[in-house]
Every structure is written in C-alpha cells, then in structure tokens.
Motif scaffolding. Structure first.
Motif, PDB file in Angstrom:
ATOM      1  N   HIS A  77      -6.086 -73.589 -29.150  1.00 37.32           N
ATOM      2  CA  HIS A  77      -5.799 -73.496 -30.582  1.00 37.32           C
ATOM      3  C   HIS A  77      -6.540 -72.377 -31.312  1.00 37.32           C
ATOM      4  N   ASP A  78      -7.705 -71.987 -30.843  1.00 32.82           N
ATOM      5  CA  ASP A  78      -8.465 -70.917 -31.504  1.00 32.82           C
ATOM      6  C   ASP A  78      -8.670 -69.690 -30.612  1.00 32.82           C
ATOM      7  N   PHE A  79      -7.884 -69.568 -29.546  1.00 32.14           N
ATOM      8  CA  PHE A  79      -8.125 -68.475 -28.606  1.00 32.14           C
ATOM      9  C   PHE A  79      -8.034 -67.091 -29.252  1.00 32.14           C
ATOM     10  N   ASP A  80      -7.293 -66.980 -30.332  1.00 29.21           N
ATOM     11  CA  ASP A  80      -7.085 -65.685 -30.982  1.00 29.21           C
ATOM     12  C   ASP A  80      -8.067 -65.408 -32.118  1.00 29.21           C
ATOM     13  N   TYR A  81      -8.925 -66.360 -32.423  1.00 25.45           N
ATOM     14  CA  TYR A  81      -9.743 -66.275 -33.631  1.00 25.45           C
ATOM     15  C   TYR A  81     -10.701 -65.078 -33.649  1.00 25.45           C
TER      16      TYR A  81
ATOM     17  N   VAL B 193      -1.322 -67.360 -36.479  1.00 26.79           N
ATOM     18  CA  VAL B 193       0.022 -66.802 -36.328  1.00 26.79           C
ATOM     19  C   VAL B 193       0.093 -65.819 -35.161  1.00 26.79           C
ATOM     20  N   LYS B 194      -0.859 -64.906 -35.084  1.00 25.15           N
ATOM     21  CA  LYS B 194      -0.860 -63.928 -33.980  1.00 25.15           C
ATOM     22  C   LYS B 194      -0.968 -64.638 -32.641  1.00 25.15           C
ATOM     23  N   GLY B 195      -1.824 -65.663 -32.598  1.00 21.40           N
ATOM     24  CA  GLY B 195      -1.971 -66.430 -31.360  1.00 21.40           C
ATOM     25  C   GLY B 195      -0.670 -67.099 -30.960  1.00 21.40           C
ATOM     26  N   SER B 196       0.040 -67.658 -31.937  1.00 21.46           N
ATOM     27  CA  SER B 196       1.324 -68.292 -31.661  1.00 21.46           C
ATOM     28  C   SER B 196       2.322 -67.276 -31.101  1.00 21.46           C
ATOM     29  N   GLU B 197       2.314 -66.065 -31.660  1.00 22.58           N
ATOM     30  CA  GLU B 197       3.215 -65.012 -31.163  1.00 22.58           C
ATOM     31  C   GLU B 197       2.886 -64.646 -29.716  1.00 22.58           C
TER      32      GLU B 197
ATOM     33  N   GLU C 181       6.353 -76.911 -28.929  1.00 24.08           N
ATOM     34  CA  GLU C 181       5.470 -78.036 -29.243  1.00 24.08           C
ATOM     35  C   GLU C 181       4.007 -77.599 -29.283  1.00 24.08           C
ATOM     36  N   ILE C 182       3.591 -76.799 -28.322  1.00 22.20           N
ATOM     37  CA  ILE C 182       2.220 -76.294 -28.279  1.00 22.20           C
ATOM     38  C   ILE C 182       1.975 -75.338 -29.440  1.00 22.20           C
ATOM     39  N   ARG C 183       2.893 -74.408 -29.654  1.00 23.33           N
ATOM     40  CA  ARG C 183       2.723 -73.418 -30.716  1.00 23.33           C
ATOM     41  C   ARG C 183       2.722 -74.062 -32.101  1.00 23.33           C
TER      42      ARG C 183
END
Length: 157
Positions: free
Chosen positions: A22-26, A37-41, A51-53
């Motif tokens: 959930h915070d890998f892109d932070y 949002v960037k992480g979801s992309e 479901e994960i995104r």
C-alpha cells in the motif's frame, strides 16, 4: 492485515499483499497528488488486480476512493496504527514489541510530540469504521505484530 484476514474470513495472502504494497510508492511519490495514485498505475501496468489497487487507493482519504470492503477498512484501520506501535516499541528499553501493550500505546497517543506525523484521528476513526473497540484493535494489532517481531526488527536486543 494477515491476522485480521484470518479473524474476519478474508484471504490472508491477498490482505497481506495489500498491506505490504500500500505504501511502496511513498518514498518516490510522497505528495498527495501522486501517492497512492502513481503506485496504483505501476501496479496496473504489472497486472495487479483492481481489488488490490482499489484497496490501496482507498487508504488515502484524499484519493476520493471510498472504503467499502472489509479489506479496505482494515487497511485504513491498521496503517497508521502499525507505524505508531512500531514507534512505541522503539522507545522501550529493549526496543521490543514484547514491552508494548494497549495502555502504553494509548498513553503515547496523548503525547502530540511523539510520532508527530501519525494521525491519531485516523487511528481512532479506523477502529470505529471497522466496528472494533479501540483498545481491542490496538491489542489485536500488537499481538499480530508480535508474531512477526523478528521480521520487523522489533524482537528486542
């Protein structure tokens, strides 16, 4: 997340994956307009499920994605609390989760200078949205974290 999945009848692998990602892109995208949002992309490009995104997007109130599923509500409820429990353990003499209980976490929550960036409001609201008493929620999360204390570097000196 895995512990709550077990308790609430969720998929432990799925919930654990959401908790880990959930915070890998932070660090790369710390601003509200970019995280998560960037992480979801990135996850979409790599084939991760909607479901994960969606769960990851929903953990940030400012994303506009309303938390609906038990997994989404649990992620929000555990997110800030896990960091706060970790901070509480790190100020204990042995830097161990074994020294942490709900009472010590609640005491630290009253100290606004302690772990200043952690939203106490999110901790309280997360437990409420999950329909769990705050002390029970804190205790459950502590116990779940104790089960992986070594992996978290919080098994003590």
């Amino acid at each position: 997340m895995r512990a709550y999945a077990g308790k609430l009848g969720g998929d432990e692998e799925l919930w654990g994956t959401v908790g880990l990602l959930h915070d890998f892109d932070y660090e790369k995208y710390p601003s509200a307009e970019d995280h998560p949002v960037k992480g979801s992309e990135i996850l979409k490009e790599r084939g991760y499920s909607e479901e994960i995104r969606r769960a990851i997007l929903s953990h940030a109130d400012y994303s506009g994605v309303k938390r609906e599923s038990r997994m989404e509500k649990t992620l929000f409820a555990c997110d800030e609390l896990a960091g706060f429990i970790t901070a509480t353990a790190l100020v204990k003499p042995n830097k161990s989760l074994a020294e942490v209980d709900a009472k010590s976490v609640r005491k630290r929550m009253k100290d606004k200078a302690f772990a200043r960036s952690v939203s106490r409001e999110d901790i309280v609201n997360g437990a409420a949205d999950l329909g769990v008493d705050l002390d029970e929620h804190i205790t459950f999360c502590i116990e779940a974290m104790k089960g992986i204390a070594g992996e978290l570097g919080l098994a003590g000196k």
